[in-house]
Scaffold this motif. Sequence first.
Motif, PDB file in Angstrom:
ATOM      1  N   THR A 182       0.815  -1.220   0.000  1.00 12.78           N
ATOM      2  CA  THR A 182       0.000   0.000   0.000  1.00 12.78           C
ATOM      3  C   THR A 182       0.841   1.260   0.000  1.00 12.78           C
ATOM      4  O   THR A 182       0.569   2.214  -0.740  1.00 12.78           O
ATOM      5  CB  THR A 182      -0.933   0.020   1.227  1.00 12.78           C
ATOM      6  OG1 THR A 182      -1.745  -1.160   1.222  1.00 12.78           O
ATOM      7  CG2 THR A 182      -1.806   1.262   1.231  1.00 12.78           C
ATOM      8  N   HIS A 183       1.886   1.274   0.823  1.00 16.45           N
ATOM      9  CA  HIS A 183       2.623   2.514   1.062  1.00 16.45           C
ATOM     10  C   HIS A 183       3.923   2.640   0.279  1.00 16.45           C
ATOM     11  O   HIS A 183       4.572   3.685   0.311  1.00 16.45           O
ATOM     12  CB  HIS A 183       2.913   2.654   2.555  1.00 16.45           C
ATOM     13  CG  HIS A 183       1.667   2.662   3.392  1.00 16.45           C
ATOM     14  ND1 HIS A 183       0.759   3.688   3.351  1.00 16.45           N
ATOM     15  CD2 HIS A 183       1.170   1.747   4.274  1.00 16.45           C
ATOM     16  CE1 HIS A 183      -0.248   3.423   4.176  1.00 16.45           C
ATOM     17  NE2 HIS A 183      -0.028   2.262   4.738  1.00 16.45           N
ATOM     18  N   GLY A 184       4.337   1.592  -0.405  1.00 18.30           N
ATOM     19  CA  GLY A 184       5.528   1.677  -1.230  1.00 18.30           C
ATOM     20  C   GLY A 184       6.818   1.415  -0.481  1.00 18.30           C
ATOM     21  O   GLY A 184       6.889   0.528   0.369  1.00 18.30           O
ATOM     22  N   LYS A 197      14.982   9.357  -0.898  1.00 23.79           N
ATOM     23  CA  LYS A 197      13.982  10.125  -1.631  1.00 23.79           C
ATOM     24  C   LYS A 197      14.667  11.131  -2.557  1.00 23.79           C
ATOM     25  O   LYS A 197      14.246  11.323  -3.719  1.00 23.79           O
ATOM     26  CB  LYS A 197      13.068  10.848  -0.646  1.00 23.79           C
ATOM     27  CG  LYS A 197      11.891  11.561  -1.283  1.00 23.79           C
ATOM     28  CD  LYS A 197      10.959  12.098  -0.207  1.00 23.79           C
ATOM     29  CE  LYS A 197       9.727  12.745  -0.824  1.00 23.79           C
ATOM     30  NZ  LYS A 197       8.776  13.201   0.229  1.00 23.79           N
ATOM     31  N   LYS A 222       8.147   6.633   5.240  1.00 26.39           N
ATOM     32  CA  LYS A 222       7.900   6.459   3.809  1.00 26.39           C
ATOM     33  C   LYS A 222       8.944   7.178   2.969  1.00 26.39           C
ATOM     34  O   LYS A 222       9.302   8.327   3.260  1.00 26.39           O
ATOM     35  CB  LYS A 222       6.503   6.969   3.452  1.00 26.39           C
ATOM     36  CG  LYS A 222       6.169   6.804   1.971  1.00 26.39           C
ATOM     37  CD  LYS A 222       4.707   7.038   1.684  1.00 26.39           C
ATOM     38  CE  LYS A 222       4.422   6.871   0.202  1.00 26.39           C
ATOM     39  NZ  LYS A 222       2.989   6.929  -0.103  1.00 26.39           N
ATOM     40  N   THR A 224       8.866   6.680  -0.903  1.00 30.86           N
ATOM     41  CA  THR A 224       8.129   7.048  -2.113  1.00 30.86           C
ATOM     42  C   THR A 224       7.125   5.956  -2.454  1.00 30.86           C
ATOM     43  O   THR A 224       7.196   4.835  -1.923  1.00 30.86           O
ATOM     44  CB  THR A 224       9.094   7.274  -3.290  1.00 30.86           C
ATOM     45  OG1 THR A 224       8.395   7.894  -4.374  1.00 30.86           O
ATOM     46  CG2 THR A 224       9.707   5.961  -3.778  1.00 30.86           C
ATOM     47  N   ASP A 225       6.218   6.269  -3.350  1.00 26.30           N
ATOM     48  CA  ASP A 225       5.245   5.285  -3.824  1.00 26.30           C
ATOM     49  C   ASP A 225       5.913   4.308  -4.786  1.00 26.30           C
ATOM     50  O   ASP A 225       6.910   4.629  -5.446  1.00 26.30           O
ATOM     51  CB  ASP A 225       4.089   5.976  -4.551  1.00 26.30           C
ATOM     52  CG  ASP A 225       3.230   6.812  -3.612  1.00 26.30           C
ATOM     53  OD1 ASP A 225       3.044   6.393  -2.454  1.00 26.30           O
ATOM     54  OD2 ASP A 225       2.760   7.878  -4.050  1.00 26.30           O
ATOM     55  N   LEU A 226       5.306   3.140  -4.913  1.00 26.19           N
ATOM     56  CA  LEU A 226       5.821   2.133  -5.841  1.00 26.19           C
ATOM     57  C   LEU A 226       5.876   2.662  -7.276  1.00 26.19           C
ATOM     58  O   LEU A 226       6.774   2.308  -8.043  1.00 26.19           O
ATOM     59  CB  LEU A 226       4.937   0.882  -5.789  1.00 26.19           C
ATOM     60  CG  LEU A 226       5.148  -0.071  -4.616  1.00 26.19           C
ATOM     61  CD1 LEU A 226       4.020  -1.093  -4.573  1.00 26.19           C
ATOM     62  CD2 LEU A 226       6.490  -0.776  -4.712  1.00 26.19           C
ATOM     63  N   LYS A 227       4.906   3.493  -7.647  1.00 27.88           N
ATOM     64  CA  LYS A 227       4.813   3.977  -9.024  1.00 27.88           C
ATOM     65  C   LYS A 227       6.056   4.749  -9.471  1.00 27.88           C
ATOM     66  O   LYS A 227       6.281   4.932 -10.681  1.00 27.88           O
ATOM     67  CB  LYS A 227       3.575   4.856  -9.198  1.00 27.88           C
ATOM     68  CG  LYS A 227       3.627   6.156  -8.412  1.00 27.88           C
ATOM     69  CD  LYS A 227       2.354   6.968  -8.594  1.00 27.88           C
ATOM     70  CE  LYS A 227       2.424   8.284  -7.807  1.00 27.88           C
ATOM     71  NZ  LYS A 227       1.188   9.072  -7.970  1.00 27.88           N
ATOM     72  N   ASN A 228       6.871   5.195  -8.515  1.00 26.95           N
ATOM     73  CA  ASN A 228       8.068   5.960  -8.856  1.00 26.95           C
ATOM     74  C   ASN A 228       9.298   5.089  -9.093  1.00 26.95           C
ATOM     75  O   ASN A 228      10.397   5.614  -9.301  1.00 26.95           O
ATOM     76  CB  ASN A 228       8.363   6.975  -7.750  1.00 26.95           C
ATOM     77  CG  ASN A 228       7.288   8.045  -7.665  1.00 26.95           C
ATOM     78  OD1 ASN A 228       6.798   8.506  -8.680  1.00 26.95           O
ATOM     79  ND2 ASN A 228       6.907   8.416  -6.455  1.00 26.95           N
ATOM     80  N   CYS A 249       1.072  -1.525 -11.506  1.00 25.07           N
ATOM     81  CA  CYS A 249       1.900  -0.309 -11.492  1.00 25.07           C
ATOM     82  C   CYS A 249       2.839  -0.218 -12.686  1.00 25.07           C
ATOM     83  O   CYS A 249       3.624   0.745 -12.785  1.00 25.07           O
ATOM     84  CB  CYS A 249       2.728  -0.264 -10.193  1.00 25.07           C
ATOM     85  SG  CYS A 249       1.754  -0.141  -8.674  1.00 25.07           S
TER      86      CYS A 249
END
Length: 256
Positions: A182-184, A197, A222, A224-228, A249
């Motif tokens: 969920t949170h990457g 980051k 956290k 970063t998100d997985l999408k990055n 993703c």
Amino acid sequence: MLKIDRQKHLDEELHTYGSILISTMSQKLNCSEETIRRDLKEMEAQNKLKRIHGGAFLPDADDKGAPVQLRETFFSQEKKRLAACAIDRFIKEGDTIFLDCSTTCLALAKELVQRNQKMTIITNSLRIINLFGNQSSALKLIALGGTFRQRSNSFTGYQTTNAISYYIADKCFISNSAIDLTHGLLDNNMNESQVRKAFISQSRKHYLVADHTKFSDTAEYKITDLKNIDMIITDKRLSDVWEDKLQQCNIPICYC
């Protein structure tokens, strides 16, 4: 030796050295590794330590990551394999790359130094920096200063993140504490999370290099998100849940 005496010895070793290895304590206390594992499990339930694969350590209130000296002993062959795979498939001569302070990136740096390819490494890891101390190399090193973090042998803080902002790298290689569905990408230390980051922000391609255990672990901060993330490099097949998530993703997985 009675259990109470064993656990007293384990506690003393932890407070003397900060971390212990199951294999070492098994030899010192003349008992099986399974016995030590049971003792450590009981002691963790009493909040006396934090277990990690192959050992245990004393977590700090603000820094719950395992000491680098302990992490270096775990999955050493897998890390070497991941490092060689990352270099063979995703790094080319002339690249400028960010490497974090993980023991996986240390293995990657050791392999790069051995191959002596022409490229630039930018890092906050003192262990990686020390690889360049005793030999000439085709590699160019840019060392990022800051506040020294003993647990990871790295430099962090605003001086480090400010220095990172002056560079643009072709690629960054990250191997953080945990990856969450969920949170990457998560970290055990806030300052270290900010460095990672910044690496991601200042690089064109982002590679997560992580052994399979990190996909079932957790941490507090956290990154970063997985999408990055552009690519995940790991050592064992991930669960169907993870593969489905990464497919959603559009993140390819490289199994090494």
